[in-house]
Scaffold this active site. Structure first.
Site, short mmCIF file in Angstrom:
data_model
loop_
_atom_site.label_atom_id
_atom_site.label_comp_id
_atom_site.label_asym_id
_atom_site.label_seq_id
_atom_site.Cartn_x
_atom_site.Cartn_y
_atom_site.Cartn_z
N GLU A 49 -116.04 -18.61 11.74
CA GLU A 49 -117.45 -18.98 11.76
C GLU A 49 -117.81 -19.96 10.65
OE1 GLU A 49 -116.46 -15.78 12.02
OE2 GLU A 49 -117.40 -14.92 13.82
N PHE A 111 -122.70 -0.52 14.32
CA PHE A 111 -121.47 -1.30 14.28
C PHE A 111 -121.81 -2.80 14.26
CE2 PHE A 111 -118.03 -3.52 16.66
CZ PHE A 111 -117.07 -3.41 15.67
N GLN A 112 -121.20 -3.51 13.35
CA GLN A 112 -121.41 -4.96 13.16
C GLN A 112 -122.88 -5.30 12.93
OE1 GLN A 112 -119.19 -7.14 16.26
NE2 GLN A 112 -117.45 -7.17 14.86
N LYS A 161 -129.48 -8.20 20.45
CA LYS A 161 -128.61 -8.30 21.63
C LYS A 161 -129.38 -8.10 22.94
CE LYS A 161 -124.43 -6.62 23.78
NZ LYS A 161 -123.16 -5.94 23.66
N MET A 475 -109.68 -29.85 -10.89
CA MET A 475 -110.86 -29.85 -11.76
C MET A 475 -110.83 -28.67 -12.71
SD MET A 475 -113.26 -31.81 -12.51
CE MET A 475 -114.04 -32.91 -11.34
#
Lengths: 565, 165
Positions: A49, A111-112, A161, A475
Site C-alpha cells: 500500500e 479484525f483489521q 464496509k 547522509m
C-alpha cells in the site's frame, strides 16, 4: 439511478476525471474492487500500500491532478500513513479511499480495524468517516475539491464496509457547500502595491522560489518577472525547475546544501521576495540571522505560513495564480528602470556564482556521484522527469541536474521519505507516458520499496532506476563523519544484495557500471532499452555533499566544496 | 498572555478530533476548551482559552485553526468588550466546626451551596476565572476533596453575535 456505494465511488471518480487508481485490495474493500472490476476502471496493483500512495503522489506531482489510491481497513490503511504524511508536507493533492470495518463493528477492536480518521488527522488537509451511503456523493465531491483547491493536500475518505454494499439514488452534486472553506483565494491588491514599493527602493533584491510556484503552475509569470527585472533567483528544493537552471542569475538552491552564491546573496540582499515558500529550517539555518539586511516579503496562499518560521515585513496572502500575473503586470507598467537599478548587484552575484561554483574532484579510478547526475542531465531532454529518494543522492541531484521546467523534479522535500522514489517514478511515468522518467536512488533508499520493481515490470512501466551504490547510508555517515567522530553507527550497508540480480528477479532489466569510462555508455544503453531498467552504479564510500551549512548555523558559514579547500 | 477564542465549527462527526489534533500537532498551549450547541442546530461553539507569548503566536493559533475545513469562524473575544464566565463545583470537607466559616466564605463570593451532608459540602460558583481561582484558594484551608471546572466561555456585549462580528 439506484446503485450501491461501491459503484457510487467509481462513478464519482469518473465524474472527477480520474484516469487511474493505485491500490491494493482486501476484506473491507471487496465490494469496491467488485465495482472496479465490473466497470473496468483502470487500476494499478502495487506490491504494498505504501507503493500505491507514493505512486498516486508521483502522478499528482507530475500532472497537478489529484492522485487517487485505495486500501483496505486496518493494516491497508496504516500502510498509507507515510505516504499521506509525505504528501501533506509537500502540499500534494491526494484522495485516499480506505475501507473501514462494517458500521456495527466500529469501535469494537474488530479484525483489521484501525481508526483512520484519528490516525490521519494531523497529516491530512481533511478526512471523513462515511457511515451512511447517502453521504457518499457529497463527501467525494468535497474531498476532491478540498484536495486540489487552495493549498493542496491529501484527503482521506474512510468508508465502512457495509456502506459499499448499501444502495442509494446516486446524483453527483455540481457544487460544494462548505461553510468554513472556500477554494477562492484572491487577495488584496494593496499588498502587491506595497511589494512594488519595496522593489523600487531595493538595490540588491533576491527572489526566493518555492514549491508553491510549482503547485500553482505559475512559473511562466515568475520567469517574466525575472527576465524583466533581472532580479537574481534562489530556490528551495521544491522550487527547482521553476526558473531554468541555464538562466545566469539563477543561483540554484539555498540552505543547508545550497550553493555558495545563493547563500551569500541571501545574506547580503536588501529585499528577499519569498514566493510560495515556507522558510523551512533546512533553508534558513539559524532563523535570527537569516537574510539579516533584507526586507522580507512573503507571497503565500496560506495565511498560517506568514510569520510561522520567519517574521516577515510584507505579506501577500492569496493564490499565486492571482498575485503573480498582477505583480508581473504592475512591474511591466512601472516607470522605474529596475533592471538598471539592480544591474550592479545582478552582475555581482553572477560573478560570485562563477567564481565559487558547485564543484567536486573527478577521480580516474572511480565514478563520482556528482558525475552520474551530470552525465544523466546531459543525456536527457528538457521534458525529462527526475525523481529521487532521500539522502546524499537527492542533494546531488538538486545541485547537479540542470532542471529547466517546473514539475520536472519530484522529491520528498518536507518529510524526507526514503522509499518514496520508485513508486513515485511509476506514478509519474503512468501520468506522462511519453516522458522519460529517471529515478536517482541510493542503495539504502531503494531497499525501502524495492518490491515496486515488480510493479514496474508487471505493467511494463518504463522507468530508469539509477542506484547510487556507495555501500553506506550516505547522509547518515556524512553526519557521523562530520559531527560524531567518524563513529559509523549502523550506517555501513556492506550488504550481499546484488541489485542487478534483484532487478532481474523482479522482471526488470539490470545493468551495472563500475568504471568512469563506461559510465556514459551504460547510461545510454539504459535509456535506449524499451522498458524498466535498473542501473547499479558503484561509487566510493566517502564523499560529502558540499557546501554544507551545519544545522542551526548561519547561511554564510558554509563548509565549501572541493575547489575552495 | 491568555486569550479567549470563540471558534464556530460545523457540527459534524470528527470535528473535535480535528481541533484537538491540530492543537496537539502544533504544540499550542491550551488552558481550557468548552464546547456546546448553539442557536443554530448545525453549528457548535468551541470556547478555547489559549496561552501564548505574543501576538504573533496568537495569530498562528488563529490562522492554523482557521485552516481546518470544519472551522467556520474564529472571534477573539479578548479583543472586544465581552463577558467571560466559568462554572466550578467544589466538594470541600465541612464538619460542624468549620461549616459556618465555609458558609461565610460562600456568601462573600456570592457562591451557592448545592449539596450538603455531615462531612462535606458542594459549592457552586459562576464567575471569571480569577474569582474562581480565589475561591479555590480560600477553600483550600478546609480541605478540598474535588473540583470540577467547565473552562471559560465568553459572549460579546451588545446586540451583535460572534458569527456577525
Amino acid at each position: 439511478m439506484k446503485i450501491n456505494g461501491a459503484q457510487a465511488v467509481i462513478e464519482s471518480l469518473r465524474n472527477e476525471d480520474v484516469d487511474v487508481v493505485f491500490g491494493y485490495p482486501g476484506g473491507a474493500v471487496l465490494t469496491l474492487y467488485d465495482a472496479l472490476y465490473k466497470s473496468e476502471f483502470p487500476h494499478i496493483l502495487t506490491k504494498h500500500e505504501q507503493g500505491a500512495v507514493h505512486a498516486a503522489d508521483g502522478y499528482a506531482r507530475a500532472t497537478g491532478k489529484v492522485g487517487v489510491c485505495f486500501a483496505t481497513s486496518g493494516p491497508g490503511g496504516t500502510n498509507l500513513i507515510t505516504g499521506i504524511a509525505t504528501a501533506n508536507m509537500d502540499s500534494i493533492p491526494l484522495v485516499c479511499i480506505t475501507g473501514q470495518v462494517g458500521t456495527p463493528l466500529i469501535g469494537k477492536d474488530s479484525f483489521q480495524e484501525a481508526d483512520m480518521c484519528g490516525i490521519t488527522t494531523p497529516i491530512t488537509k481533511h478526512n471523513y468517516l462515511v457511515k451512511k451511503v447517502a453521504e457518499l456523493p457529497r463527501v467525494l465531491k468535497e474531498a476532491f475539491y478540498i484536495a486540489r483547491t487552495g493549498r493542496p493536500g491529501p484527503v482521506v475518505i474512510d468508508i465502512a464496509k457495509d456502506v459499499f454494499a448499501a444502495e442509494l439514488a446516486y446524483v453527483y452534486p455540481d457544487t460544494v457547500n462548505l461553510k468554513g472553506y472556500t477554494g477562492k483565494f484572491t487577495g488584496e491588491s494593496c499588498e502587491i502595491d506595497a511589494v512594488l514599493e519595496v522593489l523600487k527602493n531595493a538595490r540588491k533584491p533576491v527572489i526566493f522560489v518555492g514549491g508553491g510556484v510549482t503547485l500553482s503552475d505559475t512559473a511562466e509569470y515568475l520567469q517574466k518577472i525575472v527576465m524583466q527585472t533581472g532580479i537574481p533567483v534562489v530556490s528551495s528544493l521544491m522550487g527547482l525547475g521553476c526558473i531554468p537552471a541555464t538562466y545566469a542569475a539563477n543561483l540554484g538552491m539555498l540552505g543547508m546544501h545550497g550553493t555558495y552564491a545563493a547563500n551569500i546573496a541571501t545574506m547580503e540582499c536588501d529585499a528577499l521576495i519569498g514566493i510560495g515558500v515556507r522558510f523551512d529550517d533546512r533553508v534558513t539555518g539559524i532563523v535570527e540571522e537569516f537574510a539579516p539586511l533584507a526586507k522580507i516579503v512573503q507571497f503565500d496562499i496560506d495565511a498560517a505560513e506568514i510569520n510561522k518560521n520567519i517574521r516577515v515585513d510584507y505579506k501577500v496572502i492569496g493564490d499565486l495564480r492571482w498575485s503573480m500575473p498582477e505583480l508581473a503586470a504592475k512591474l511591466a507598467a512601472t516607470k522605474t528602470d529596475l533592471k538598471a537599478q539592480y544591474g550592479q548587484w545582478h552582475d555581482y552575484v553572477i560573478a560570485m556564482n562563477k567564481e565559487t561554483p558547485l564543484s567536486y574532484n573527478k577521480e580516474a579510478a572511480c565514478i563520482m556521484p556528482q558525475q552520474v547526475i551530470e552525465v544523466v542531465s546531459k543525456l536527457t531532454d528538457d521534458d525529462t522527469i527526475v525523481v529521487t529518494d532521500v539522502g546524499q543522492h537527492q542533494m546531488w541531484t538538486a545541485q547537479f541536474y540542470q532542471f529547466l521546467k517546473s514539475r520536472s523534479f519530484l522529491t520528498s522535500g518536507g518529510l524526507g521519505t526514503m522509499g518514496y522514489g520508485l513508486p513515485a517514478a511509476i506514478g509519474a511515468k503512468l501520468a506522462k507516458p511519453e516522458t522519460t522518467v529517471i529515478l536517482f536512488s541510493g542503495d539504502g533508499s531503494i531497499m525501502m520499496n524495492c518490491q515496486e520493481l515488480a510493479t514496474a515490470a508487471d505493467y511494463g512501466i518504463n522507468v530508469k532506476v539509477i542506484v547510487m551504490n556507495n555501500h553506506v547510508l550516505g547522509m547518515v555517515s556524512q553526519w557521523q563523519r562530520m559531527f560524531y567522530g567518524e563513529r559509523y553507527s549502523q550506517s555501513k550497508l556492506n550488504g550481499k544484495t546484488d541489485y542487478v540480480k534483484l532487478a532481474e528477479a523482479m522482471g526488470v532489466h539490470g545493468l551495472r557500471v563500475t568504471e568512469p569510462e563506461k559510465l556514459e555508455e551504460v547510461l545510454k544503453q539504459a535509456l535506449a532499452i524499451d522498458g524498466p531498467v535498473l542501473v547499479d552504479v558503484l561509487l566510493p564510500e566517502v564523499e560529502d555533499v558540499l557546501p554544507m551549512v551545519p544545522a542551526g548555523g548561519r547561511l554564510d558559514q558554509m563548509v565549501l566544496g572541493a575547489s575552495k579547500e | 498572555m491568555k486569550y479567549i477564542l470563540a471558534v464556530l465549527v460545523d457540527n459534524r462527526p470528527g470535528v473535535l478530533t480535528h481541533v484537538a489534533g491540530l492543537i496537539s500537532r502544533r504544540a499550542f498551549n491550551i488552558e481550557s476548551i468548552a464546547a456546546g450547541y448553539t442557536e443554530e442546530p448545525d453549528v457548535t461553539r468551541i470556547n478555547i482559552v489559549v496561552s501564548v507569548d505574543d501576538e504573533i503566536e496568537l495569530e498562528q493559533v488563529v490562522n492554523q485553526l482557521n485552516k481546518l475545513i470544519d472551522v467556520i469562524k474564529i472571534v477573539n473575544l479578548t479583543r472586544i468588550d465581552s463577558i467571560q464566565r466559568e462554572l466550578v463545583m467544589i466538594k470541600v470537607k465541612a464538619n460542624p466546626a468549620t461549616r459556618s466559616d465555609i458558609i461565610n466564605v460562600v456568601e462573600i463570593f456570592r457562591a451557592k451551596i448545592v449539596d450538603v451532608n455531615r462531612e462535606t459540602m458542594v459549592i457552586e460558583l459562576t464567575g471569571e476565572q480569577s474569582k474562581i481561582d480565589a475561591l479555590c484558594e480560600v477553600l483550600a484551608d478546609y480541605e478540598i476533596i474535588e473540583i470540577a471546572r467547565t473552562g471559560a466561555i465568553a459572549l460579546s456585549r451588545g446586540p451583535i453575535p460572534a458569527k456577525s462580528l
